[in-house]
Design a protein around this motif. Structure first.
Motif, short mmCIF file in Angstrom:
data_model
loop_
_atom_site.label_atom_id
_atom_site.label_comp_id
_atom_site.label_asym_id
_atom_site.label_seq_id
_atom_site.Cartn_x
_atom_site.Cartn_y
_atom_site.Cartn_z
N LEU A 109 -18.12 -48.52 28.81
CA LEU A 109 -18.50 -47.66 29.92
C LEU A 109 -19.42 -48.37 30.91
CD1 LEU A 109 -19.19 -44.27 28.06
CD2 LEU A 109 -17.22 -44.85 29.49
N GLU A 110 -20.43 -49.05 30.38
CA GLU A 110 -21.43 -49.64 31.27
C GLU A 110 -20.88 -50.84 32.04
OE1 GLU A 110 -25.45 -49.32 30.95
OE2 GLU A 110 -25.49 -48.58 28.90
N GLU A 111 -19.99 -51.60 31.44
CA GLU A 111 -19.37 -52.69 32.19
C GLU A 111 -18.52 -52.12 33.33
OE1 GLU A 111 -17.55 -55.96 30.02
OE2 GLU A 111 -18.77 -55.45 28.27
N ALA A 199 -36.58 -58.22 33.54
CA ALA A 199 -35.87 -59.23 34.33
C ALA A 199 -34.36 -58.98 34.30
CB ALA A 199 -36.19 -60.62 33.81
N GLU A 200 -33.85 -58.57 33.14
CA GLU A 200 -32.42 -58.30 33.02
C GLU A 200 -32.02 -57.09 33.86
OE1 GLU A 200 -31.96 -60.14 28.49
OE2 GLU A 200 -31.92 -57.98 28.81
N ALA A 207 -27.20 -58.03 41.24
CA ALA A 207 -25.77 -58.33 41.28
C ALA A 207 -25.01 -57.19 41.95
CB ALA A 207 -25.24 -58.57 39.87
N ILE A 208 -25.42 -55.96 41.69
CA ILE A 208 -24.78 -54.81 42.32
C ILE A 208 -25.03 -54.82 43.83
CG2 ILE A 208 -24.80 -52.29 42.52
CD1 ILE A 208 -25.40 -52.21 39.48
N ASP A 209 -26.30 -55.08 44.20
CA ASP A 209 -26.65 -55.11 45.62
C ASP A 209 -25.86 -56.17 46.38
OD1 ASP A 209 -28.47 -53.05 45.43
OD2 ASP A 209 -30.20 -54.37 45.16
N ASP A 210 -25.60 -57.30 45.71
CA ASP A 210 -24.91 -58.42 46.36
C ASP A 210 -23.40 -58.35 46.21
OD1 ASP A 210 -27.40 -59.36 47.03
OD2 ASP A 210 -27.53 -60.80 45.37
N ASP A 211 -22.89 -57.24 45.67
CA ASP A 211 -21.44 -57.04 45.51
C ASP A 211 -20.80 -58.08 44.61
OD1 ASP A 211 -21.69 -54.92 47.34
OD2 ASP A 211 -21.38 -56.27 49.04
N ILE A 220 -24.84 -56.81 32.54
CA ILE A 220 -25.09 -55.61 31.74
C ILE A 220 -24.57 -55.78 30.32
CG2 ILE A 220 -23.02 -54.17 32.10
CD1 ILE A 220 -25.14 -51.95 32.96
N HIS A 221 -23.50 -56.53 30.16
CA HIS A 221 -22.99 -56.83 28.81
C HIS A 221 -24.02 -57.64 28.02
CE1 HIS A 221 -20.93 -59.26 25.76
NE2 HIS A 221 -20.11 -58.23 25.62
#
Length: 239
Positions: A109-111, A199-200, A207-211, A220-221
């Motif tokens: 789900l989270e990936e 930090a994680e 990473a989300i912000d930078d697409d 997230i994994h």
């Protein structure tokens, strides 16, 4: 009664309400018929109706209020997350679901969530960022930090816009809450682990912000499997 009649009677009520939901006769925000009406329509006793309503309330499908007025009676809940949380929590407690299976499902789900968010323009991460800011506070106990951690992950799921995924995430996190907290006590240097987790979290949001879809999924994994591996070195959750 020994012959099980009451059990069959309250199931009749459940089946009627389920049928109305599936047919679109009932939906979020709608009020169920009164106890008196259900008794008359279905030919069951009032105790059976009340038992069925209690079951639906525990499942998180309705909320009930006593008295009279516009807020009284039983109303269909728009987003029934509570029932899923209760079910998963009880199943894990009764060892019906193995922890490793719960964690594996959470990874799936989270990936997906991370990839979906990274691939969506102008996604709203305000609630996730608020959880990150709260996790930066000094002196948080492990329980407080992990509660905020759960809030962060659920906020990401909610930001995806998929209500089913968000409800499942809330249920999964709730079901392993005690296990996660117990794992914290097995980490030799908790303060160091907290800095790593912060930090994680920031790396995931970045990473989300930078697409960067692949980076978000990987971040997230690694974040999830890394915590469970450090909290349970004998049996890593990724296996």
């Amino acid at each position: 009664m020994v012959d099980g009649t009451p059990a069959r009677a309250w199931r009749v009520v459940l089946e009627r309400i389920e049928s109305d939901l599936l047919a679109g006769k009932l939906g979020p925000g709608d009020r169920l018929p009164s106890e008196r009406d259900l008794v008359a329509q279905l030919g069951v006793g009032r105790s059976s109706v009340r038992e069925a309503l209690r079951v639906l309330e525990v499942m998180g499908l309705i909320r009930t209020a006593t008295g009279s007025g516009p807020n009284a009676g039983a109303i269909v809940v728009a987003r029934p997350t509570g029932g899923m949380q209760a079910l998963l929590r009880l199943q894990v407690a009764a060892q019906g679901f193995d922890i490793a299976d719960v964690v594996s499902t959470r990874l799936l789900l989270e990936e997906w969530v991370a990839g979906q968010l990274a691939g969506t323009p102008d996604v709203d991460l305000a609630n996730a960022r608020e959880a990150l800011r709260a996790m930066d506070a000094a002196g948080l106990t492990p329980a407080d930090f992990l509660a905020l951690d759960a809030q962060f992950h659920v906020a990401l799921a909610e930001a995806s816009g998929n209500d089913v995924v968000a409800a499942m995430m809330a249920g999964l996190r709730s079901s392993i809450e005690d296990y996660v907290l117990q794992g914290a006590s097995r980490i030799p240097d908790w303060e160091d682990a907290v800095e790593r987790l912060r930090a994680e979290h920031r790396a995931i949001v970045s990473a989300i912000d930078d697409d960067r879809v692949d980076d978000a999924r990987t971040a997230i994994h690694d974040h999830i499997t890394g915590y469970y591996a450090s909290a349970n070195p004998v049996r890593p959750a990724s296996t």
